[in-house]
Write a protein that holds these residues in place. Structure first.
Motif, PDB file in Angstrom:
ATOM      1  N   ARG A   9       0.835  -1.197   0.000  1.00  0.00           N
ATOM      2  CA  ARG A   9       0.000   0.000   0.000  1.00  0.00           C
ATOM      3  C   ARG A   9       0.874   1.252   0.000  1.00  0.00           C
ATOM      4  O   ARG A   9       1.756   1.397   0.838  1.00  0.00           O
ATOM      5  N   PRO A  10       0.637   2.181  -0.919  1.00  0.00           N
ATOM      6  CA  PRO A  10       1.442   3.392  -0.937  1.00  0.00           C
ATOM      7  C   PRO A  10       1.167   4.244   0.301  1.00  0.00           C
ATOM      8  O   PRO A  10       0.047   4.246   0.830  1.00  0.00           O
ATOM      9  N   PHE A  11       2.179   4.932   0.765  1.00  0.00           N
ATOM     10  CA  PHE A  11       2.043   5.774   1.953  1.00  0.00           C
ATOM     11  C   PHE A  11       2.561   7.169   1.629  1.00  0.00           C
ATOM     12  O   PHE A  11       3.615   7.329   1.031  1.00  0.00           O
ATOM     13  N   ALA A  12       1.812   8.162   2.045  1.00  0.00           N
ATOM     14  CA  ALA A  12       2.230   9.556   1.867  1.00  0.00           C
ATOM     15  C   ALA A  12       2.264  10.232   3.229  1.00  0.00           C
ATOM     16  O   ALA A  12       1.400   9.984   4.078  1.00  0.00           O
ATOM     17  N   LEU A  13       3.274  11.068   3.435  1.00  0.00           N
ATOM     18  CA  LEU A  13       3.362  11.823   4.677  1.00  0.00           C
ATOM     19  C   LEU A  13       2.161  12.754   4.798  1.00  0.00           C
ATOM     20  O   LEU A  13       1.637  13.223   3.785  1.00  0.00           O
ATOM     21  N   LYS A  15       0.041  16.028   5.006  1.00  0.00           N
ATOM     22  CA  LYS A  15       0.323  17.284   4.299  1.00  0.00           C
ATOM     23  C   LYS A  15       0.306  18.496   5.214  1.00  0.00           C
ATOM     24  O   LYS A  15       0.868  19.525   4.887  1.00  0.00           O
ATOM     25  N   ASP A  40      10.277  20.236   7.668  1.00  0.00           N
ATOM     26  CA  ASP A  40      10.273  19.269   6.577  1.00  0.00           C
ATOM     27  C   ASP A  40      11.710  18.808   6.344  1.00  0.00           C
ATOM     28  O   ASP A  40      12.624  19.623   6.275  1.00  0.00           O
ATOM     29  N   SER A  42      14.011  15.373   4.337  1.00  0.00           N
ATOM     30  CA  SER A  42      13.871  14.342   3.318  1.00  0.00           C
ATOM     31  C   SER A  42      13.170  13.127   3.920  1.00  0.00           C
ATOM     32  O   SER A  42      13.701  12.482   4.819  1.00  0.00           O
ATOM     33  N   GLY A  43      11.957  12.879   3.470  1.00  0.00           N
ATOM     34  CA  GLY A  43      11.215  11.719   3.934  1.00  0.00           C
ATOM     35  C   GLY A  43      10.634  11.845   5.323  1.00  0.00           C
ATOM     36  O   GLY A  43      10.275  10.840   5.932  1.00  0.00           O
ATOM     37  N   LEU A  62       9.242   8.409   6.584  1.00  0.00           N
ATOM     38  CA  LEU A  62       9.283   7.205   5.757  1.00  0.00           C
ATOM     39  C   LEU A  62      10.345   6.275   6.337  1.00  0.00           C
ATOM     40  O   LEU A  62      11.282   6.732   7.006  1.00  0.00           O
ATOM     41  N   GLN A 112       5.318   0.915   6.575  1.00  0.00           N
ATOM     42  CA  GLN A 112       5.201   2.082   5.699  1.00  0.00           C
ATOM     43  C   GLN A 112       5.803   3.363   6.281  1.00  0.00           C
ATOM     44  O   GLN A 112       6.070   4.305   5.557  1.00  0.00           O
ATOM     45  N   PHE A 113       5.960   3.440   7.611  1.00  0.00           N
ATOM     46  CA  PHE A 113       6.408   4.688   8.237  1.00  0.00           C
ATOM     47  C   PHE A 113       7.034   4.416   9.605  1.00  0.00           C
ATOM     48  O   PHE A 113       6.924   3.325  10.150  1.00  0.00           O
TER      49      PHE A 113
END
Length: 142
Positions: A9-13, A15, A40, A42-43, A62, A112-113
Motif C-alpha cells: 500500500r502506498p504511503f504519503a506523509l 500534508k 520538513d 527528506s522523507g 518514511l 510504511q512509516f
C-alpha cells in the motif's frame, strides 16, 4: 489486511500539521500549547507545539529517513501489536536542583512509516505519549 498488503500500500506523509486528526491524536500533549513550527526533511515531517517548556512534537517519517531515536527498549502495547507494528519508549530525566525536566519519546515502527511522539516537560507523560502514538498510528494505517 495482511503484511504483504500493508507493504504494498502506498504511503504519503501528512500534508498539514493542523490536520484535525493529527491535532486530536496529540490531545493532552498539546492542550493549551500554540502551534510552533513545521519541519520538513527528506522523507519526514515534524510538527511542534509550544515555544517554552512544556513542548510536544510528532514526526512522521518514511522508513528510509534516519531514525530520531533507535536505542530505546521495546514495549508491548496491545492496540499496536494488533496493528502489526513495533513500539519503543524511552527518555531522559535532567535534575535541576529540586526540579526535574523530562525528555520522553514513544516510537512506532510500521512497514510504511516510523512515527515519533516526543515531549519535554517538568512531569512524565507516559500515558499521553502512548495514547497519542496509538491514535496517530491507527489514523496513518487507515
Amino acid at each position: 489486511m495482511t503484511a504483504t498488503t500493508a507493504l504494498a500500500r502506498p504511503f504519503a506523509l501528512p500534508k498539514s500539521c493542523d490536520d484535525p486528526r493529527m491535532v486530536a491524536a496529540m490531545g493532552a500533549l498539546i492542550k493549551g500549547k500554540k502551534f510552533s513550527k513545521r519541519y520538513d526533511a527528506s522523507g519526514a515531517l515534524t510538527c511542534s507545539w509550544g515555544k517554552k517548556i512544556p513542548t510536544a512534537s510528532v514526526t512522521v517519517a518514511l522508513p528510509s529517513a534516519p531514525p530520531k531515536y533507535k536505542d530505546f527498549p521495546q514495549v508491548e502495547v496491545p492496540e499496536l501489536t494488533t496493528l502489526g507494528v513495533e513500539a519503543q519508549s524511552g527518555g531522559t530525566e535532567i535534575a535541576l536542583g529540586g526540579r526535574s525536566l523530562y525528555n520522553q519519546a514513544f516510537v512506532v515502527t510500521a512497514p510504511q512509516f516510523r512515527l515519533t511522539v516526543d515531549q519535554l516537560s517538568e512531569k512524565r507523560r507516559d500515558d499521553d505519549l502512548r495514547e497519542a502514538a496509538v491514535a496517530l498510528t491507527t489514523w496513518l494505517m487507515s
